[in-house]
Scaffold this active site. Structure first.
Site, PDB file in Angstrom:
ATOM      1  N   ASP A  52     -46.583 -25.434 -10.092  1.00  0.00           N
ATOM      2  CA  ASP A  52     -45.426 -25.564  -9.225  1.00  0.00           C
ATOM      3  C   ASP A  52     -44.196 -25.454 -10.133  1.00  0.00           C
ATOM      4  O   ASP A  52     -44.331 -25.446 -11.366  1.00  0.00           O
ATOM      5  CB  ASP A  52     -45.484 -26.921  -8.516  1.00  0.00           C
ATOM      6  CG  ASP A  52     -44.248 -27.220  -7.706  1.00  0.00           C
ATOM      7  OD1 ASP A  52     -43.812 -26.339  -6.946  1.00  0.00           O
ATOM      8  OD2 ASP A  52     -43.709 -28.336  -7.837  1.00  0.00           O
ATOM      9  N   ASP A  82     -40.345 -26.899  -9.221  1.00  0.00           N
ATOM     10  CA  ASP A  82     -39.499 -28.091  -9.111  1.00  0.00           C
ATOM     11  C   ASP A  82     -40.295 -29.366  -9.369  1.00  0.00           C
ATOM     12  O   ASP A  82     -41.284 -29.637  -8.679  1.00  0.00           O
ATOM     13  CB  ASP A  82     -38.888 -28.180  -7.702  1.00  0.00           C
ATOM     14  CG  ASP A  82     -37.651 -27.311  -7.546  1.00  0.00           C
ATOM     15  OD1 ASP A  82     -36.651 -27.602  -8.222  1.00  0.00           O
ATOM     16  OD2 ASP A  82     -37.684 -26.369  -6.742  1.00  0.00           O
ATOM     17  N   ASP A  89     -46.369 -31.869  -8.658  1.00  0.00           N
ATOM     18  CA  ASP A  89     -45.725 -33.186  -8.759  1.00  0.00           C
ATOM     19  C   ASP A  89     -45.501 -33.852  -7.413  1.00  0.00           C
ATOM     20  O   ASP A  89     -45.018 -34.992  -7.361  1.00  0.00           O
ATOM     21  CB  ASP A  89     -44.356 -33.060  -9.451  1.00  0.00           C
ATOM     22  CG  ASP A  89     -43.321 -32.458  -8.527  1.00  0.00           C
ATOM     23  OD1 ASP A  89     -42.308 -33.120  -8.254  1.00  0.00           O
ATOM     24  OD2 ASP A  89     -43.526 -31.310  -8.063  1.00  0.00           O
TER      25      ASP A  89
END
Length: 254
Positions: free
Chosen positions: A31, A33, A192
């Site tokens: 990922d 961000d 995250d």
């Protein structure tokens, strides 16, 4: 106002840090961000101030808890529906404006997650395939990757908006496997957010969760393989060393 750091003291809730089940390792998916760079505080600040300006929630600023539950890791289509359930077009215009603000801020304040470049070097040294998989708009994704010096690192950029369904559905990660021509049995994911971890798990891959900002207890509900604080976490390097010692990294995969 910046979103505060999360107490990671409960990250040991998970059951271990082995990746031996994906032998040999052929590819790593990330990922962006919160996974490559700690951008949640920038997104939170932009949303908080812009929503306050238009009188959202009676002018009461959104909380970090609201941000984590309703915004972090989600696609702008879904965010627009949450923030403006009765006026989706207005919601989309608002999120577009917010992204423009974010891009201005991120150019000055982007910070890689600790240990990121050490880990990307480990991946490059072993010739593994790699892709960035994100719900972020293309302009944001390409800007962040460029600012982090990773434009030549990734073999592919997969956007949720280019798939039939965005995260938390598995479609973006399944597309990454197809583009890289690798199997889920030999690929792992780094995420995250709950939305992202669910997507990686649903795609059938062990997904390592980073407790960059989101609480460990919340991330564990998405069933990650294990959690790490950042890319210098000993748990990650123990797992990678295990793969190396067992000859379970497919060098020269690219």
């Amino acid at each position: 106002m910046a979103i505060s750091s999360v107490d990671n003291s409960h990250a040991s809730l998970d059951s271990g840090g082995s990746l031996s089940q994906i032998a040999p390792l052929e590819a790593v998916l990330f990922d962006i961000d919160g996974t490559l760079c700690d951008t949640d505080p920038l997104h939170y600040s932009a949303f908080r101030e812009m929503l306050k300006e238009i009188g959202f929630n009676g002018g009461v600023p959104i909380t970090e808890e609201f941000f984590i539950a309703n915004i972090a890791g989600k696609h702008n289509e879904d965010i627009a529906s949450v923030l403006f359930p009765n006026d989706h077009e207005r919601g989309l215009k608002f999120t577009d404006d917010k992204e423009a603000v974010f891009r201005r801020i991120v150019k000055e304040k982007i910070e890689p997650v600790k240990g990121l470049h050490k880990f990307t070097k480990w991946i490059e040294d072993r010739g593994l395939k790699r892709a960035a998989v994100t719900n972020a708009p293309r302009e944001n994704a390409e800007l962040m990757i460029s600012l982090l010096g990773l434009s030549d690192f990734f073999h592919a950029l997969i956007l949720g908006s280019d798939c039939e369904r965005v995260k938390p559905f598995p479609d973006p990660y399944l597309k990454a496997l197809e583009v890289l021509k690798v199997s889920k049995e030999h690929t792992c994911v780094f995420e995250d957010s709950v939305s992202g971890i669910k997507a990686g798990v649903a795609a059938g891959m062990p997904t390592i969760g980073l407790t960059t900002r989101n609480p460990a207890e919340l991330l564990m509900q998405a069933k990650p393989a294990f959690l790490i604080k950042d890319y210098e976490d000993p748990k990650l390097w123990t797992a990678l060393d295990e793969l190396d010692k067992m000859g379970k990294v497919k060098t020269g995969a690219e």
